[in-house]
Write an enzyme that holds these catalytic residues in place. Structure first.
Site, short mmCIF file in Angstrom:
data_model
loop_
_atom_site.label_atom_id
_atom_site.label_comp_id
_atom_site.label_asym_id
_atom_site.label_seq_id
_atom_site.Cartn_x
_atom_site.Cartn_y
_atom_site.Cartn_z
CG ASN A 106 -2.23 -0.71 0.98
OD1 ASN A 106 -2.69 -0.82 -0.15
ND2 ASN A 106 -2.83 -1.22 2.05
CG ASP A 141 -3.34 -8.17 5.35
OD1 ASP A 141 -3.99 -8.35 6.40
OD2 ASP A 141 -2.11 -8.03 5.33
#
Length: 225
Positions: A106, A141
């Site tokens: 990210n 995740d």
């Protein structure tokens, strides 16, 4: 998104409309076009209501980003999966899959790329599963894969298959994507879904602290021989 709500709504409207029109024709020997026009309106209205039902049903079962099942759905479905495995006297295996260093993905590539990686991982994991298996976005995740009615000797093969499919994904998108995987088996290690996920989580962190991804695959392959 399934069309169950729309199909059922249209069937109800069509059957009701045909019944009313036939009754009018048999009773009065003619068909009032007003009834036909109203039937068309109700068809459109029924389609709209059915579509709303399908949307609500989809959101109650699926994760919007990845299209995987969500945690609420699998918690409701899990007792049935256990019962099915019990009837067939087979194991049920719960895998917990955690994306390694997802925060770095990210940070380095942006959240849009991070979301795309999660979508691709979910798609890859689904391809590695059978039609009877369930892929769930557990949160963030983390994904949970549930394999009902699975023989214990298949465990290493399943673990290896998941790793191999995700290695192919890394090569495809040119981003280093690896995962750590833990598993737990019903009924040997627990009966409840939360308990099995906790056991899989502990094993997953052992996997994460272990060797790099290639070494993990080599170890799994040797264990499977």
């Amino acid at each position: 998104m399934r069309y169950t709500g729309r199909i059922m709504a249209l069937l109800i409207v069509v059957i009701s409309s045909i019944g009313i029109i036939l009754y009018q024709y048999l009773s009065h020997d003619y068909i009032d076009m007003i009834y036909v026009s109203v039937s068309v309106f109700y068809l459109l209205f029924g389609w709209r209501l059915g579509k709303q039902y399908d949307k609500v049903k989809y959101l109650s079962e699926k994760d919007v980003l990845t299209g995987s099942y969500n945690r609420r759905f699998i918690k409701d479905a899990f007792p049935k999966l256990k019962s099915m495995s019990d009837r067939k006297d087979q194991k049920l295996i719960v895998f917990l899959i955690d994306v390694d260093d997802f925060k770095l993905i990210n940070d380095q590539y942006g959240h849009a790329t991070g979301d795309r990686v999660l979508q691709l991982i979910a798609s890859t994991l689904k391809k590695a599963c059978r039609g009877s298996d369930y892929m769930v976005r557990w949160g963030g995740d983390e994904f949970v894969a549930i394999f009902p009615c699975t023989e214990q000797p298949d465990l290493n093969e399943l673990h290896l298959r998941l790793h191999n499919e995700l290695n192919k994904l890394s090569n495809k998108i040119s981003i280093d994507v690896s995962v750590s995987i833990g598993h737990a088996t019903y009924p040997d290690e627990g009966a409840g879904l939360n308990d099995l996920v906790k056991i899989a989580d502990r094993k997953m962190y052992n996997d994460k602290r272990g060797n790099n991804n290639n070494q993990k695959v080599e170890r799994l392959a040797s264990n499977g021989n």
